[in-house]
Design an enzyme around this catalytic site. Structure first.
Site, PDB file in Angstrom:
ATOM      1  N   GLY A 126       0.833  -1.207   0.000  1.00  0.00           N
ATOM      2  CA  GLY A 126       0.000   0.000   0.000  1.00  0.00           C
ATOM      3  C   GLY A 126       0.864   1.251   0.000  1.00  0.00           C
ATOM      4  O   GLY A 126       1.833   1.328   0.745  1.00  0.00           O
ATOM      5  N   ARG A 182       1.500  -4.996  -5.812  1.00  0.00           N
ATOM      6  CA  ARG A 182       1.464  -6.252  -5.062  1.00  0.00           C
ATOM      7  C   ARG A 182       1.959  -7.310  -6.037  1.00  0.00           C
ATOM      8  O   ARG A 182       1.600  -7.291  -7.211  1.00  0.00           O
ATOM      9  CB  ARG A 182       0.059  -6.514  -4.551  1.00  0.00           C
ATOM     10  CG  ARG A 182      -0.376  -5.390  -3.608  1.00  0.00           C
ATOM     11  CD  ARG A 182      -1.416  -5.782  -2.611  1.00  0.00           C
ATOM     12  NE  ARG A 182      -1.263  -5.032  -1.374  1.00  0.00           N
ATOM     13  CZ  ARG A 182      -1.827  -3.837  -1.118  1.00  0.00           C
ATOM     14  NH1 ARG A 182      -2.590  -3.267  -2.008  1.00  0.00           N
ATOM     15  NH2 ARG A 182      -1.622  -3.232   0.025  1.00  0.00           N
ATOM     16  N   ASP A 240       3.677  -4.194   6.598  1.00  0.00           N
ATOM     17  CA  ASP A 240       3.842  -5.521   7.168  1.00  0.00           C
ATOM     18  C   ASP A 240       4.158  -6.603   6.124  1.00  0.00           C
ATOM     19  O   ASP A 240       5.113  -7.369   6.274  1.00  0.00           O
ATOM     20  CB  ASP A 240       2.480  -5.796   7.833  1.00  0.00           C
ATOM     21  CG  ASP A 240       2.446  -7.041   8.619  1.00  0.00           C
ATOM     22  OD1 ASP A 240       3.122  -7.088   9.642  1.00  0.00           O
ATOM     23  OD2 ASP A 240       1.751  -7.979   8.178  1.00  0.00           O
ATOM     24  N   THR A 299       3.612   2.909   5.844  1.00  0.00           N
ATOM     25  CA  THR A 299       2.207   2.490   5.839  1.00  0.00           C
ATOM     26  C   THR A 299       1.374   3.488   6.627  1.00  0.00           C
ATOM     27  O   THR A 299       1.821   3.968   7.666  1.00  0.00           O
ATOM     28  CB  THR A 299       2.020   1.076   6.450  1.00  0.00           C
ATOM     29  OG1 THR A 299       0.633   0.875   6.718  1.00  0.00           O
ATOM     30  CG2 THR A 299       2.789   0.879   7.742  1.00  0.00           C
ATOM     31  N   ASP A 348      -1.201   2.708   8.198  1.00  0.00           N
ATOM     32  CA  ASP A 348      -1.897   1.985   9.269  1.00  0.00           C
ATOM     33  C   ASP A 348      -1.221   2.080  10.637  1.00  0.00           C
ATOM     34  O   ASP A 348      -1.842   1.790  11.648  1.00  0.00           O
ATOM     35  CB  ASP A 348      -2.019   0.494   8.911  1.00  0.00           C
ATOM     36  CG  ASP A 348      -2.768   0.275   7.612  1.00  0.00           C
ATOM     37  OD1 ASP A 348      -3.483   1.191   7.180  1.00  0.00           O
ATOM     38  OD2 ASP A 348      -2.638  -0.824   7.031  1.00  0.00           O
ATOM     39  N   ASP A 354       0.825   0.024  11.925  1.00  0.00           N
ATOM     40  CA  ASP A 354       0.664  -1.272  12.583  1.00  0.00           C
ATOM     41  C   ASP A 354       1.962  -2.072  12.692  1.00  0.00           C
ATOM     42  O   ASP A 354       1.928  -3.287  12.865  1.00  0.00           O
ATOM     43  CB  ASP A 354      -0.405  -2.111  11.847  1.00  0.00           C
ATOM     44  CG  ASP A 354      -0.040  -2.351  10.391  1.00  0.00           C
ATOM     45  OD1 ASP A 354       0.904  -1.715   9.880  1.00  0.00           O
ATOM     46  OD2 ASP A 354      -0.711  -3.173   9.751  1.00  0.00           O
ATOM     47  N   ARG A 361      -6.629  -1.569   8.248  1.00  0.00           N
ATOM     48  CA  ARG A 361      -6.564  -3.026   8.157  1.00  0.00           C
ATOM     49  C   ARG A 361      -6.945  -3.625   9.507  1.00  0.00           C
ATOM     50  O   ARG A 361      -8.064  -3.442   9.943  1.00  0.00           O
ATOM     51  CB  ARG A 361      -5.193  -3.470   7.667  1.00  0.00           C
ATOM     52  CG  ARG A 361      -5.302  -4.753   6.884  1.00  0.00           C
ATOM     53  CD  ARG A 361      -4.352  -4.907   5.758  1.00  0.00           C
ATOM     54  NE  ARG A 361      -3.011  -4.513   6.026  1.00  0.00           N
ATOM     55  CZ  ARG A 361      -1.992  -4.844   5.251  1.00  0.00           C
ATOM     56  NH1 ARG A 361      -2.197  -5.594   4.189  1.00  0.00           N
ATOM     57  NH2 ARG A 361      -0.778  -4.420   5.508  1.00  0.00           N
TER      58      ARG A 361
HETATM   59  P1  ADP Z   1       1.980  -4.042   2.715  1.00  0.00           P
HETATM   60  O1  ADP Z   1       3.454  -4.039   2.578  1.00  0.00           O
HETATM   61  O2  ADP Z   1       1.390  -2.685   2.542  1.00  0.00           O
HETATM   62  O3  ADP Z   1       1.538  -4.739   3.996  1.00  0.00           O
HETATM   63  P2  ADP Z   1       1.106  -6.389   1.155  1.00  0.00           P
HETATM   64  O4  ADP Z   1       0.711  -7.176   2.348  1.00  0.00           O
HETATM   65  O5  ADP Z   1       0.183  -6.381  -0.001  1.00  0.00           O
HETATM   66  O6  ADP Z   1       1.364  -4.844   1.483  1.00  0.00           O
HETATM   67  O7  ADP Z   1       2.542  -6.919   0.657  1.00  0.00           O
HETATM   68  C1  ADP Z   1       3.189  -6.329  -0.437  1.00  0.00           C
HETATM   69  C2  ADP Z   1       3.983  -7.348  -1.202  1.00  0.00           C
HETATM   70  O8  ADP Z   1       5.007  -7.907  -0.360  1.00  0.00           O
HETATM   71  C3  ADP Z   1       3.208  -8.550  -1.706  1.00  0.00           C
HETATM   72  O9  ADP Z   1       2.499  -8.298  -2.884  1.00  0.00           O
HETATM   73  C4  ADP Z   1       4.342  -9.543  -1.950  1.00  0.00           C
HETATM   74  O10 ADP Z   1       5.026  -9.262  -3.149  1.00  0.00           O
HETATM   75  C5  ADP Z   1       5.264  -9.241  -0.766  1.00  0.00           C
HETATM   76  N1  ADP Z   1       4.948 -10.177   0.327  1.00  0.00           N
HETATM   77  C6  ADP Z   1       4.010 -10.054   1.301  1.00  0.00           C
HETATM   78  N2  ADP Z   1       3.989 -11.135   2.117  1.00  0.00           N
HETATM   79  C7  ADP Z   1       4.929 -11.989   1.639  1.00  0.00           C
HETATM   80  C8  ADP Z   1       5.384 -13.291   2.008  1.00  0.00           C
HETATM   81  N3  ADP Z   1       4.862 -13.951   3.048  1.00  0.00           N
HETATM   82  N4  ADP Z   1       6.366 -13.868   1.251  1.00  0.00           N
HETATM   83  C9  ADP Z   1       6.915 -13.220   0.205  1.00  0.00           C
HETATM   84  N5  ADP Z   1       6.518 -11.993  -0.205  1.00  0.00           N
HETATM   85  C10 ADP Z   1       5.550 -11.376   0.495  1.00  0.00           C
END
Ligand code: ADP
Length: 326
Positions: free
Chosen positions: A14, A75, A106, A129, A131, A133, A175
């Site tokens: 995000g 993503r 996260d 972020t 959030d 969080d 979230r």
């Molecule tokens: P944010 O960083 O805002 O929490 P996301 O949860 O959508 O956003 O995570 C962003 C990107 O980070 C995902 O699209 C993916 O490429 C990578 N990612 C997230 N979790 C994992 C994971 N468990 N293993 C590998 N890559 C991950």
């Protein structure tokens, strides 16, 4: 270990206001310290597709005041797979990138942690972020700006809410974290906040109806954190319509406006400080940590701690909201 020569930087997940200030700080601090910098576009996707460009100081001119991220974000499903991460590693080798700076939430830092473990690549995370969080930092890049965007909206909603004597449920992002809702409610003078942290303990709507709306107020605003645990603002509006049909209820979902806008001074300053600290950390040989700020001091938090632990809501804030909304 050979001396580090080149770092890669990406923004992922995000988007959050202040990410550009962080990109600028990382880039300039790296160059100041004799490192080359490569900008990786669209988060982990760019590491897989090779969408990468060398950054000089002028590539980050005039961006500190802009919301969003000049590196774009995405993503990336492929990065969840070992095959995808292998391609990402091969790209890093080909581009001669020795270390990664990841700005994201996260999920993005979880990805960095897994990648760093698999390939022994130094990774440093910056908490980007809205959030707020992430554990181990008092605040995240983008949170303050989003909070101020919420306030702007709540102040406007109050004008119409009190003119019509209505009850408004205002849904904010977060979230599974209630920081935006709770602090937005305190700063906006709202009557209550419904947050995921307490969704299993009490019926927060009942509490609010019992304590708040029956009082002699001519309008009420309740901030609801968007979350599967709270059910969101629509859920509470439906409940009030069914259970308390005497109330005139409206719902506002603030949505993506919370992500946009010029970053506040606070977000620009923490992004700048964290960006500089991330390069210092790399030069000191730190790896696989998130840079945070606690008690106004830079701290390094191991990835495992930053993403795994639930950041607690300060109970004092709940008391403040409760006492001031009478
Ligand atoms: P944010 O960083 O805002 O929490 P996301 O949860 O959508 O956003 O995570 C962003 C990107 O980070 C995902 O699209 C993916 O490429 C990578 N990612 C997230 N979790 C994992 C994971 N468990 N293993 C590998 N890559 C991950």
């Amino acid at each position: 270990m050979e001396r580090m020569k080149c770092i890669g930087i990406l923004t992922s997940g995000g988007d959050a206001p202040g990410m550009n200030a962080a990109i600028r700080a990382v880039t300039r601090s790296a160059i100041y310290n004799g490192l080359r910098v490569k900008g990786i576009y669209r988060g982990y996707k760019g590491l897989i597709t090779g969408e990468i460009k060398e950054f000089k100081t002028e590539n980050v001119s005039n961006i500190i005041q802009q919301g969003g991220t000049i590196l774009k974000t995405a993503r990336c499903e492929e990065f969840h797979t070992p095959e995808g991460r292998k391609i990402a590693y091969e790209t890093m080798q080909r581009e001669e990138i020795d270390a990664l700076i990841v700005i994201g939430g996260d999920g993005s830092l979880t990805g960095a942690r897994i990648f760093a473990q698999e390939y022994d690549v130094p990774c440093i995370g910056l908490p980007g972020t809205i959030d707020n969080d992430l554990f181990g930092t008092d605040t995240t890049i983008g949170y303050d700006t989003a909070l101020n965007t919420i306030l702007d909206a709540v102040d406007k909603i109050r004008d119409t809410a009190s003119s019509h004597e209505r009850l408004f449920f205002v849904e904010v992002m977060g979230r599974d974290a209630g920081f935006l809702a709770l602090n937005g409610a305190i700063a906006g003078g709202a009557e209550a906040a419904i947050i995921p942290e307490f969704s299993t303990e009490v019926d927060q709507l009942e509490e609010f109806i019992k304590n708040g709306f029956r009082k002699s107020k001519n309008s009420s605003i309740v901030l609801v954190a968007e979350s599967k645990h709270t059910g969101g603002a629509m859920h509470y509006a439906e409940r009030v319509k069914n259970e308390y049909p005497q109330y005139d209820v409206r719902v506002i979902i603030l949505g993506h406006i919370q992500r946009g806008g010029r970053p506040t001074s606070h977000d620009r300053i923490i992004a700048s400080r964290m960006g500089v600290a991330s390069i210092e950390a790399l030069m000191e040989g730190q790896r696989n940590i998130m840079v945070g700020i606690e008690d106004n001091k830079i701290v390094y938090v191991p990835f495992a701690k930053a993403v795994k632990k639930n950041k607690p809501i300060d109970e004092e804030l709940l008391t403040v909201l409760k006492e001031l909304s009478i």
